[in-house]
Write an enzyme that holds these catalytic residues in place. Structure first.
Site, short mmCIF file in Angstrom:
data_model
loop_
_atom_site.label_atom_id
_atom_site.label_comp_id
_atom_site.label_asym_id
_atom_site.label_seq_id
_atom_site.Cartn_x
_atom_site.Cartn_y
_atom_site.Cartn_z
N SER A 1 6.43 -5.89 74.65
CA SER A 1 7.28 -4.79 74.24
C SER A 1 7.78 -5.00 72.75
O SER A 1 8.68 -4.40 72.29
CB SER A 1 8.85 -5.19 74.96
OG SER A 1 9.10 -6.76 75.05
N ASN B 1 15.98 -14.87 79.67
CA ASN B 1 16.67 -13.97 80.27
C ASN B 1 18.11 -13.53 79.85
O ASN B 1 18.84 -12.50 79.58
CB ASN B 1 16.63 -14.19 81.72
CG ASN B 1 15.30 -14.24 82.50
OD1 ASN B 1 14.35 -13.66 81.84
ND2 ASN B 1 15.27 -14.65 83.65
N THR C 1 35.54 34.83 78.39
CA THR C 1 35.19 34.16 79.58
C THR C 1 33.99 34.90 80.24
O THR C 1 33.70 36.17 80.05
CB THR C 1 36.24 34.33 80.66
OG1 THR C 1 36.69 35.71 80.82
CG2 THR C 1 37.45 33.69 80.11
N HIS C 2 33.03 34.39 80.80
CA HIS C 2 31.60 34.76 81.12
C HIS C 2 30.84 35.63 80.08
O HIS C 2 30.15 36.60 80.25
CB HIS C 2 32.08 36.11 82.17
CG HIS C 2 32.99 35.66 83.43
ND1 HIS C 2 32.76 35.01 84.41
CD2 HIS C 2 34.10 35.65 83.40
CE1 HIS C 2 33.73 34.86 85.41
NE2 HIS C 2 34.93 35.19 84.62
N SER D 1 11.11 31.85 58.39
CA SER D 1 10.06 32.12 59.44
C SER D 1 8.83 32.47 58.63
O SER D 1 9.00 32.75 57.53
CB SER D 1 10.39 33.41 60.16
OG SER D 1 9.11 34.10 60.80
N ASN E 1 17.15 30.73 60.44
CA ASN E 1 17.07 30.25 62.01
C ASN E 1 18.06 28.94 61.68
O ASN E 1 17.81 28.22 60.96
CB ASN E 1 15.78 29.94 62.32
CG ASN E 1 15.11 31.11 62.49
OD1 ASN E 1 15.40 32.27 63.03
ND2 ASN E 1 13.77 31.00 62.27
N GLU F 1 19.77 24.57 67.37
CA GLU F 1 18.90 24.68 68.81
C GLU F 1 18.55 23.30 68.98
O GLU F 1 18.46 22.97 70.21
CB GLU F 1 17.98 25.47 68.28
CG GLU F 1 18.03 26.87 67.79
CD GLU F 1 17.20 27.60 67.13
OE1 GLU F 1 15.89 27.93 67.78
OE2 GLU F 1 17.37 28.17 66.02
N TYR G 1 17.12 -11.37 87.27
CA TYR G 1 16.24 -10.59 86.19
C TYR G 1 14.94 -10.11 86.80
O TYR G 1 14.32 -10.75 87.69
CB TYR G 1 15.91 -11.43 84.91
CG TYR G 1 15.11 -10.94 84.04
CD1 TYR G 1 15.58 -9.94 83.17
CD2 TYR G 1 13.71 -10.90 84.21
CE1 TYR G 1 14.70 -9.25 82.13
CE2 TYR G 1 12.58 -10.40 83.06
CZ TYR G 1 13.22 -9.55 82.49
OH TYR G 1 12.33 -8.87 81.51
N GLN H 1 12.81 -4.73 81.24
CA GLN H 1 12.28 -4.71 79.66
C GLN H 1 12.46 -2.99 79.10
O GLN H 1 12.68 -3.21 78.00
CB GLN H 1 10.96 -5.11 79.83
CG GLN H 1 10.30 -5.07 78.53
CD GLN H 1 9.06 -6.05 78.34
OE1 GLN H 1 9.22 -7.24 77.99
NE2 GLN H 1 8.09 -5.39 78.42
N LYS I 1 15.27 -0.82 76.84
CA LYS I 1 15.20 -0.92 75.45
C LYS I 1 14.95 0.34 74.64
O LYS I 1 15.56 1.17 73.85
CB LYS I 1 14.93 -2.11 74.68
CG LYS I 1 15.79 -3.24 74.79
CD LYS I 1 15.38 -4.47 74.54
CE LYS I 1 14.26 -5.18 75.37
NZ LYS I 1 14.67 -5.24 76.72
N1 ARG Z 1 10.87 -8.80 76.75
C1 ARG Z 1 11.81 -9.36 77.99
C2 ARG Z 1 12.92 -8.19 78.19
O1 ARG Z 1 13.15 -7.41 77.41
C3 ARG Z 1 12.68 -10.54 77.58
C4 ARG Z 1 12.87 -11.23 78.99
C5 ARG Z 1 11.85 -11.86 79.60
N2 ARG Z 1 12.05 -12.57 80.69
C6 ARG Z 1 11.17 -12.92 81.75
N3 ARG Z 1 11.53 -13.47 82.49
N4 ARG Z 1 9.87 -12.67 81.64
O2 ARG Z 1 13.49 -7.95 79.37
#
Ligand code: ARG
Length: 455
Positions: free
Chosen positions: A20, A107, A152-153, A274, A282, A287, A314, A319, A322
């Site tokens: 990640s 975690n 309205t509408h 354009s 535009n 948009e 967890y 993961q 994010k």
């Molecule tokens: N990269 C992991 C995440 O974003 C970190 C936590 C990993 N924990 C684990 N038990 N493998 O969730």
């Protein structure tokens, strides 16, 4: 990191799906901050030696410098930002680096990093919303008595003021801001020290790390601390709703700047041309804001789907929280900046808006109200009489204020010339002084109140 129990490295495809780092490297500053707070606490509690803690602090500062300057080597096999920082720390400070992870797990580490990041991102959103509100209030004040059609509408309904229309969006943005403020208050607890899921036997001080990281308190339940992502969900919900509001305003800009409406123009800085049609201007940014609201909603649904039915505590599914959240904040930041910029940029066409306001018998309600006030008709009867007069106006191809008195009297003989006082669009808008109504004097009072609040 877990080599002791394993004879071989993870396979290539596992590495590919598991890594990640390309996403969570954005957490580097928060990760280092969390580690510094943790190390300081470990030393204070006598869990690690003061010299080790000092070496760790120094090493972490060096890593922060390397990352900030783009000199840090990111490698797929080190999976995530937490393992990158820890591995580099061991390179720099040796064995002391290996003591940092005492009484901690990735975690609770990722949970605290991500919470810090979302908290700061929400604070940025708050500021941007204040900027948008200020732009709306400023533009509303400059157009407090500019008449436009209210719809309205999307059918002409009643004349309103442009200032009133813009302040409606200031109200929405203020509620968006409140949602963001509430989301910050709700997430303001630290998960650090929950360790893997069950807490730790080491005598850690969670109050101290929470305080050092600017959280109001430590989270009370370690399982909740490592597995909850409702703080991110709440943020994405707030962003989704605010993006939905922005999309409505964006759509209005698209309509207003069309040749058909002709209510406003965007300057060159906010218009695109354009490649084939030389006349085109535009409103691309509007948009895109309109379109991106769909992704904001989808991102909330995507994260909700990840968390849905996930047993405690967890699991690796989390993961992917994010990438979704970062993208949501990136888009929201751009959309807020674009809308704030466009609101400040628009030049309105007073004559075109006022002419449009008079189309479609927009003062028919004023006529009905006049019949109630002046002739004592019940509103339902007045509505009916007005409908007949509108029908006549249509037959005569005249706007309401140009229908001869004699024609009106054919429908209701007691109508007198006083009626013409209420049939103009500006008289109509000015008359709507009820609390929250569109009258210019109301708009001016609201603008003043907003300016007071924004101070
Ligand atoms: N990269 C992991 C995440 O974003 C970190 C936590 C990993 N924990 C684990 N038990 N493998 O969730």
């Amino acid at each position: 990191m877990w080599g002791g129990r394993f004879g071989a490295k993870p396979g290539e495809i596992l590495q590919a799906i598991n890594a990640s780092i390309d996403v969570d490297r954005r957490l580097w500053a928060e990760d280092i901050e969390g580690s510094k707070a943790h190390a300081a606490m470990l030393a204070k509690q006598g869990i690690i030696a003061a010299e080790d803690a000092a070496a760790i602090q120094k090493g972490l500062d060096q890593i922060a410098g390397e990352i900030a300057e783009g000199k840090f080597a990111f490698r797929q096999e080190l999976e995530d930002i937490h393992m990158h920082v820890e591995a580099r720390l061991k390179e720099i400070v040796g064995d002391a680096g290996g003591r940092l992870h005492t009484a901690r797990s990735r975690n609770d580490q990722v949970a605290v990093d991500f919470r810090l990041w979302v908290k700061r991102a929400l604070q940025g959103t708050q500021e941007q919303l204040s900027g948008l509100i200020a732009a709306l209030v400023e533009t509303a004040g400059a157009h407090a008595d500019w008449i436009m059609p209210g719809f309205t509408h999307l059918q002409t309904a009643q004349p309103i003021t442009l200032g009133h229309h813009l302040l409606a969006y200031a109200e929405m943005a203020q509620r968006d801001r409140n949602r963001v403020t509430n989301a910050i208050a709700n997430l303001d607890e630290s998960p650090l020290g929950a360790a893997a899921l069950a807490g730790t036997g080491f005598p850690i001080d969670r109050e101290a790390t929470a305080k050092a990281l600017g959280f109001a308190a430590p989270m009370r339940n370690s399982l909740d601390a490592v597995s909850s992502r409702d703080f991110a969900l709440e943020a994405l919900a707030a962003l989704s709703i605010l993006s939905t509001h922005l999309s409505r305003l964006a759509e209005e800009i698209v309509l207003w700047t069309s040749p058909q409406f002709g209510f406003a123009v965007l300057s060159d800085a906010w218009s695109t041309g354009s490649s084939i049609m030389p006349q085109k201007r535009n409103p691309d940014a509007a948009e895109l804001v309109r379109g991106k609201a769909a992704q904001a909603a989808a991102r909330f649904a995507a994260l909700q789907g990840i968390v849905k039915a996930l047993p405690l505590a967890y699991a690796k599914d989390l993961q992917d929280d994010k990438a979704i959240t970062f993208a949501a904040f990136d888009d929201a930041g751009l959309c807020l900046a674009a809308m704030t910029g466009m609101i400040g940029d628009l030049t309105f066409n007073r004559a075109a808006m006022e002419a449009a306001a008079g189309k479609g018998y927009s003062t028919a309600t004023d006529l009905a109200d006049w019949l109630v006030r002046e002739l004592g008709l019940p509103f339902r009867n007045a509505h009916h009489v007005t409908g007949e007069i509108v029908k006549r106006a249509e037959d005569l191809r005249l706007p309401l204020q140009d229908v001869p008195l004699a024609e009106m009297q054919k429908v209701e003989p007691r109508i007198h010339a006083g009626v013409f006082d209420v049939l103009s669009v500006s008289a109509s808008a000015s008359s709507r002084k009820s609390y929250g109504g569109t009258a210019p004097e109301n708009v001016r009072a609201q603008v003043a109140a907003w300016k007071e609040r924004l101070k």
